[in-house]
Design an enzyme around this catalytic site. Structure first.
Site, PDB file in Angstrom:
ATOM      1  N   HIS A  62      51.770  44.157  32.462  1.00 47.37           N
ATOM      2  CA  HIS A  62      50.862  42.993  32.126  1.00 47.37           C
ATOM      3  C   HIS A  62      49.838  43.118  32.947  1.00 47.37           C
ATOM      4  O   HIS A  62      48.671  42.483  32.589  1.00 47.37           O
ATOM      5  CB  HIS A  62      51.613  41.815  32.191  1.00 47.37           C
ATOM      6  CG  HIS A  62      52.456  41.670  30.935  1.00 47.37           C
ATOM      7  ND1 HIS A  62      52.214  40.871  30.019  1.00 47.37           N
ATOM      8  CD2 HIS A  62      53.744  42.163  30.862  1.00 47.37           C
ATOM      9  CE1 HIS A  62      53.323  40.982  29.047  1.00 47.37           C
ATOM     10  NE2 HIS A  62      54.156  41.760  29.653  1.00 47.37           N
ATOM     11  N   ASP A 106      41.754  42.011  36.798  1.00 48.57           N
ATOM     12  CA  ASP A 106      42.762  41.242  36.099  1.00 48.57           C
ATOM     13  C   ASP A 106      42.935  42.221  34.738  1.00 48.57           C
ATOM     14  O   ASP A 106      42.409  42.918  33.958  1.00 48.57           O
ATOM     15  CB  ASP A 106      41.915  39.934  35.269  1.00 48.57           C
ATOM     16  CG  ASP A 106      43.284  38.711  35.128  1.00 48.57           C
ATOM     17  OD1 ASP A 106      44.258  39.164  34.777  1.00 48.57           O
ATOM     18  OD2 ASP A 106      42.722  37.564  34.936  1.00 48.57           O
TER      19      ASP A 106
HETATM   20  C1  G6P Z   1      51.166  37.209  35.752  1.00 53.84           C
HETATM   21  C2  G6P Z   1      52.148  38.430  35.624  1.00 53.84           C
HETATM   22  C3  G6P Z   1      53.528  37.945  35.264  1.00 53.84           C
HETATM   23  C4  G6P Z   1      53.977  36.652  35.961  1.00 53.84           C
HETATM   24  C5  G6P Z   1      52.787  35.592  35.971  1.00 53.84           C
HETATM   25  C6  G6P Z   1      53.365  34.370  36.907  1.00 53.84           C
HETATM   26  O1  G6P Z   1      50.921  36.942  34.557  1.00 53.84           O
HETATM   27  O2  G6P Z   1      51.891  39.466  35.028  1.00 53.84           O
HETATM   28  O3  G6P Z   1      54.631  38.994  35.497  1.00 53.84           O
HETATM   29  O4  G6P Z   1      55.149  35.995  35.841  1.00 53.84           O
HETATM   30  O5  G6P Z   1      51.569  36.215  36.561  1.00 53.84           O
HETATM   31  O6  G6P Z   1      53.340  34.687  38.228  1.00 53.84           O
HETATM   32  P1  G6P Z   1      54.744  34.359  38.935  1.00 53.84           P
HETATM   33  O7  G6P Z   1      55.018  35.189  40.322  1.00 53.84           O
HETATM   34  O8  G6P Z   1      54.911  32.719  39.037  1.00 53.84           O
HETATM   35  O9  G6P Z   1      55.912  34.748  38.088  1.00 53.84           O
END
Ligand code: G6P
Length: 468
Positions: free
Chosen positions: A163, A371
């Site tokens: 992602h 991003d």
């Molecule tokens: C991005 C990453 C995700 C992640 C999210 C929130 O979108 O690609 O893998 O879950 O951020 O971050 P966190 O560390 O809270 O999961």
């Protein structure tokens, strides 16, 4: 309708489950981030299992269902969280993969935890996957899972999607464990990235680190072939459009505007509080416009939502201090009683409140330094059913490939960013509507279901496996 190859249940493996709770006494709420918001609508349309962490330390949970989703929790200890999640995932890989917009820290103990936790996720996925089924692994936290899973379950079809960006080799090569990560990923049948450039960067890393041969977008790896491609992720456009047309959402948007003092223009920023998002650069540009009198209350107001994120990681703590000092300074200099220049909200909001905020915003500022995609930009466009509104978008996002009619900026260019904001505030004519219409048409066709179908369709074409 998205169907897993073979029609059986799809197994999603991601670091986070789609829900979390502050403590066992609190209700479940949606987990933060773009990955979860994109995947929920996909699994709501087809049977599947989601393997992931529920967001708290040392919580041994049995499998449970939530709003039609079948969830298989993986337990992380406090040490796992510190070393695998906050450490290797978010203080090593995250800054490295985002072109070192924050400092990348390399700690040997974190790598050991990353390997151990990846093994645990692979075992949980293996237990959840019926013979011959498809497992879709997600993101940078789980790059060793494909190879671990293949070793245990050669009958599975394995896809992995990143992602976030995949960096150029000059940056990737700093990683002391660069060979192991590439080998981990090469356990998959299909590796998906947001942009073509990310896929190309990975192919180069594979040639350098695993000494494989690549032919176009195929990696020849022993007797296996691994496909590599770009699959730009999107949003559930129809659902967001419906939510934004809902009379309750529209009434809430009018209320927000009224609460702001019915200004002529509302500008909005919505980000996780993350240094990759370019919030500081954006506010510095806005502060110069305030200084010059080009914007300011009561005519113009800026709302900045910065949702809490990774707040035990040092770089995030430093960013929060810097940001809140800056907001305080700007508000001290340019607000009047009851009319702040910036409405700063260090909070997360549910989907319907977000839709109301998008409806309120005449100008949406999406200015990351780097991003993978940025789904906020697409959500904003999906909510603008009357085709009004202007999107200012950084050229360093994956979203810019799909939303070319935005006002595109380089967030490092202060004058360019200021000029883009000025131009956005003067928008509103037929040309603005045409731009919004074109962007909406694009994301109505290429929505999140199209993304999932494209990835799973490509995965189906990779191999013909005999179920055990
Ligand atoms: C991005 C990453 C995700 C992640 C999210 C929130 O979108 O690609 O893998 O879950 O951020 O971050 P966190 O560390 O809270 O999961």
């Amino acid at each position: 309708m998205v169907v897993a190859p073979g029609g059986e249940a799809l197994v999603i493996v991601a670091n986070r489950l789609p829900v979390e709770r502050a403590d066992p006494a609190s209700p479940w709420r949606t987990s933060p981030g773009g990955l979860v918001s994109a995947l929920i609508p996909v699994l709501q349309r087809q049977p599947g299992v989601w393997v992931g962490w529920a967001g708290a330390a040392d919580e041994d949970l049995d499998p449970f269902d939530f709003e039609g989703l079948s969830l298989q929790p993986v337990t992380l200890s406090a040490t796992d969280i510190e070393r695998y999640y906050e450490g290797f995932s978010n203080a090593t890989l995250w800054p490295l993969y985002h072109d070192v917009t924050g400092e990348a820290v390399f700690e040997r103990g974190w790598w050991e935890a990353y390997s151990r936790v990846n093994q645990r996720f692979a075992e949980a996925a293996s237990r959840s996957a019926p013979p011959g089924s498809t497992v879709w692994v997600h993101d940078y936290q789980l790059q060793l899972v494909p190879a671990l899973l293949r070793r245990a379950r050669p009958d599975l079809r394995i896809g992995w999607f990143n992602h976030i960006p995949f960096p150029g080799y000059e940056i990737y090569a700093r990683l002391p464990w660069r060979h192991q990560i590439v080998e981990g990923l090469l356990g998959a049948d299909l590796l998906g990235f947001q942009r073509r450039d990310d896929a190309v960067n990975f192919l180069r890393a594979a040639r350098r680190c695993a000494e494989v041969v690549t032919r176009g977008s195929v990696v020849e790896y022993g007797d296996r072939q691994i496909r590599v491609g770009a699959f730009p992720i999107s949003v559930d456009t129809a659902a967001l459009d419906a939510l934004a047309r809902d009379p309750t959402t529209r009434a809430r948007a009018r209320q927000i505007r009224h609460d702001l003092g019915d200004p002529e223009a509302v500008l909005l920023g919505v980000d996780r509080l993350d240094y990759t998002k370019g919030i500081i650069n954006r506010l510095r540009a806005y502060s110069e416009l305030l200084e010059e009198g080009a914007v300011g209350p009561p005519r113009t107001v800026l709302i900045q939502v910065a949702s809490p994120s990774r707040d035990r990681v040092r770089e995030y703590q430093l960013l929060r201090e810097e940001l809140e000092t800056l907001v305080g300074r700007i508000n001290g200099d340019y607000s009047s009683v009851g009319r702040p220049a910036i409405h700063y909200l260090h909070q997360s909001f549910p989907r319907d409140e977000m839709a109301a905020l998008y409806l309120t915003a005449d100008v949406m500022l999406v200015t990351p330094l780097k991003d993978g995609m940025n789904l906020v930009a697409k959500e904003y466009v999906a909510c603008r059913s009357d085709e009004s509104g202007v999107l200012v978008l950084s050229e360093f996002t994956g979203a810019v490939d799909d939303l070319r009619q935005a006002i595109v900026i380089n967030p490092w260019d202060m004058d360019g960013t200021k000029e883009a904001i000025r131009q956005a505030l003067n928008g509103g004519g037929a040309a603005t509507r045409r731009r919004m219409r074109t962007m909406r048409n694009h994301i109505f066709t290429e929505d999140v279901h199209h993304w999932a179908a494209a990835f799973l369709g490509a995965l189906e074409l990779t191999v013909d496996r005999d179920p055990r």
